[in-house]
Scaffold this active site. Sequence first.
Site, PDB file in Angstrom:
ATOM      1  N   HIS A   5       0.828  -1.206   0.000  1.00 13.20           N
ATOM      2  CA  HIS A   5       0.000   0.000   0.000  1.00 13.20           C
ATOM      3  C   HIS A   5       0.862   1.255   0.000  1.00 13.20           C
ATOM      4  CE1 HIS A   5       0.529  -0.706   4.443  1.00 13.20           C
ATOM      5  NE2 HIS A   5       0.762   0.602   4.409  1.00 13.20           N
ATOM      6  N   GLU A  56      -3.734   3.476   1.796  1.00 13.58           N
ATOM      7  CA  GLU A  56      -4.042   3.609   3.217  1.00 13.58           C
ATOM      8  C   GLU A  56      -4.173   5.085   3.551  1.00 13.58           C
ATOM      9  OE1 GLU A  56      -1.782   3.281   7.530  1.00 13.58           O
ATOM     10  OE2 GLU A  56      -1.006   2.096   5.854  1.00 13.58           O
ATOM     11  N   HIS A  74       3.422  11.863  -6.567  1.00 15.14           N
ATOM     12  CA  HIS A  74       2.020  11.605  -6.876  1.00 15.14           C
ATOM     13  C   HIS A  74       1.731  10.116  -6.778  1.00 15.14           C
ATOM     14  CE1 HIS A  74       4.217  11.238 -10.735  1.00 15.14           C
ATOM     15  NE2 HIS A  74       3.418  10.184 -10.896  1.00 15.14           N
TER      16      HIS A  74
END
Length: 130
Positions: A5, A56, A74
């Site tokens: 994540h 997350e 980004h």
Amino acid sequence: MRLLHTMLRVGDLDKSIQFYRDIMGMELIRKHDYESGRFTLAFLGYGPEKDNTVLELTHNWDTDSYEKGEGFGHIAIAVDDVYAACEKIREAGGTIVREPGPMKHGTTVLAFVEDPDGYKIELLEDRHNT
């Protein structure tokens, strides 16, 4: 090994979940409050965590906003058609900060969207589906 994540700290968790779910098309996979630590974690993505990298969102209850570091760039999301994705995002109330088109010095078609906390999301045409 695999990437699990990416974590972003957000100031308004409900607003951020709404953005990533309703505008970016992710699903809320799980969310948990940690009362003793005064924070909440929410995980969103385009499929189950066991098969996909997810996002997350961390909300520290006593913090409304964060300064953006210069090191973060980004998040990149693959889409079938950048132009159509931007139109759908715009219609849903999202903010396009770089209109779709070829990248400078190249031919890759991309665009940038901004989330409620100001994080940039790059939309790239998915070259693996062609």
